[in-house]
Design a protein around this motif. Sequence first.
Motif, short mmCIF file in Angstrom:
data_model
loop_
_atom_site.label_atom_id
_atom_site.label_comp_id
_atom_site.label_asym_id
_atom_site.label_seq_id
_atom_site.Cartn_x
_atom_site.Cartn_y
_atom_site.Cartn_z
N GLU A 292 0.85 -1.20 0.00
CA GLU A 292 0.00 0.00 0.00
C GLU A 292 0.88 1.24 0.00
OE1 GLU A 292 -3.28 -0.06 2.65
OE2 GLU A 292 -3.49 2.11 2.71
N GLY A 293 0.40 2.27 -0.68
CA GLY A 293 1.13 3.55 -0.69
C GLY A 293 0.33 4.61 0.05
N LEU A 294 1.04 5.42 0.85
CA LEU A 294 0.39 6.52 1.58
C LEU A 294 1.06 7.80 1.10
CD1 LEU A 294 0.86 4.59 4.86
CD2 LEU A 294 -1.38 5.12 3.96
N HIS A 295 0.28 8.66 0.45
CA HIS A 295 0.90 9.82 -0.20
C HIS A 295 0.27 11.12 0.26
CE1 HIS A 295 0.91 6.50 -3.37
NE2 HIS A 295 2.13 6.55 -2.91
N ALA A 296 1.12 12.11 0.50
CA ALA A 296 0.63 13.48 0.67
C ALA A 296 0.72 14.11 -0.72
CB ALA A 296 1.49 14.23 1.67
N ARG A 297 -0.43 14.37 -1.33
CA ARG A 297 -0.44 14.82 -2.73
C ARG A 297 -0.61 16.33 -2.84
NH1 ARG A 297 -2.37 9.87 -6.40
NH2 ARG A 297 -2.46 11.43 -8.02
N GLY A 298 -0.61 17.02 -1.69
CA GLY A 298 -0.78 18.47 -1.71
C GLY A 298 -2.06 18.84 -2.43
N THR A 331 -4.59 7.17 0.69
CA THR A 331 -4.20 5.79 1.02
C THR A 331 -4.55 4.94 -0.20
OG1 THR A 331 -6.32 5.06 1.96
CG2 THR A 331 -4.83 6.22 3.45
N SER A 332 -3.57 4.21 -0.71
CA SER A 332 -3.77 3.49 -1.97
C SER A 332 -3.29 2.05 -1.84
CB SER A 332 -3.00 4.19 -3.09
OG SER A 332 -3.11 3.45 -4.27
N CYS A 333 -4.26 1.16 -1.86
CA CYS A 333 -3.98 -0.24 -1.54
C CYS A 333 -4.33 -1.10 -2.75
CB CYS A 333 -4.88 -0.53 -0.34
SG CYS A 333 -5.04 -2.20 0.14
#
Length: 468
Positions: A292-298, A331-333
């Motif tokens: 899973e990726g956890l991103h702050a995408r602004g 949150t991208s799983c």
Amino acid sequence: MFTSIDKIASWAKDKGFIYPSSEIYGKLAGVYDYGYYGTLLKENIKNAWVKDMVQARKDIVLIDSAIFMHPTTWKASGHVDNFDDPQIDCKHCKARHRADILLEDYGINADKLPIDEINKIIADLKEKGTTIKCPICGSTELTPAKKFSLMVKSNLGAPTDVLSEDNVVYLRAETCQGIYLNYKNVLNSTRVAPPFGIAQVGKAFRNEIIARQFVFRTREFEQMEMQYFCHPDLVKEKYEEFKEYRMNWYKKYGIPSESLRYYKHLKLAHYASEAYDIEYKFNSLGDFKEIEGLHARGNWDLSQHTKFSGAKLDYLDPKTNERYTPNVVETSCGLNRVLLAFIDNAHKTENLEDGSTRDVLKIDTRLAPIKVAVFPLLKNKPDLVNKATQVYDILKEDFMTEFDDNGNIGKRYRRQDEIGTPFCVTVDFETLENEELKNTVTVRNRDTMKQERISIDALDKYLKDNLK
Ligand code: GAP
């Protein structure tokens, strides 16, 4: 425990979980079909995710956007220009490779590096006496690295022969773009306002250069993504909250802490200002890998879509009168990858007291494809079969239930153990004839292998109480 990805793939096919796509035509690389138990398991994982990401939260709602989106979506999002991997071909055996993955074998992290830098690293290695080799045939005759777009084109809306870079309708490469395009719709039609999240589960498509690790990396897959829209001042707090919330989700469904860790990305995707992965230690791959990726995408995506569409995707806070473009915590799983992780973690081969072994899928009962199996002790005794059918008819109303009268009872238990069924109910002669035990059945527990006698009337409640 699976010691290789080939073993898990062969198990998944044998047991009716996952099949290679189009097998009778020689397979389609990087694409897989889900069998009965795989489909049920996938649904249960999806439901568990929706339960914790949507049902359990006042601040997150669910949508289901289309796979096809306006072509400009992907120009605005940066995918048309930036969503690529570095490709290297073997001139000898013609195999295609991802340069950054090739370089991992030489102890080099080339994740998301520009092509020029990758080619420089390869040239520097050569100067120092190490020439990278094709991992398939061992040849050192490799092409320089070049950009390979991961976007999958369709011919929707235009005949293929007139497709141009301006009218390509892509298959979506990430589900979250459908969330951004609906941000204003959701805001205007649902009782949410920043800080709030929009969740979605659906298919995504990527032209992966290599897809050799079973369902870990495929060209068609499913994502479970949530985009949380908030004031820029809240990003740090929400990012930390979701980092922990998502990690705990895996533990809740049975993955032990020691098999999980965070990985902080130093090189970031074009949209991200902070990125962590949740990694699981795959027995079958021998290492920790991203699930899973956890991103702050602004405000990258909302601002880009405003720029390209002219639509205002900001928010006027009625309390403070402040107008701002919300920042996004994502949150991208990967549903299929997480399914693989759950199988990889749950599969055990146990040594039994009598010297034999059993294969068992000790998966969380909430995720188990079949919750209960019902057996008549003997197939050729109509009274037993009729009674077992009655029990099956009762249970199937509330549980995914399987009826099995094939083979000896030991074999039937083993078969259910292998697919992870938490309980097996057997109708025997006592059920029919015994004064005291009439209308009771044995219930066998997958994990302890212990059996209890339960009255048929109490079965439904027993199962509800014991299936979390
Ligand atoms: N929207 C952000 C995004 O798509 P990503 O890190 O590219 O981020 C998120 O993908 C997750 O999707 C990954 O952690 C992985 O679980 C899954 N995923 C990505 N590419 C995949 C592929 N080719 N096959 C299977 N799962 C994939």
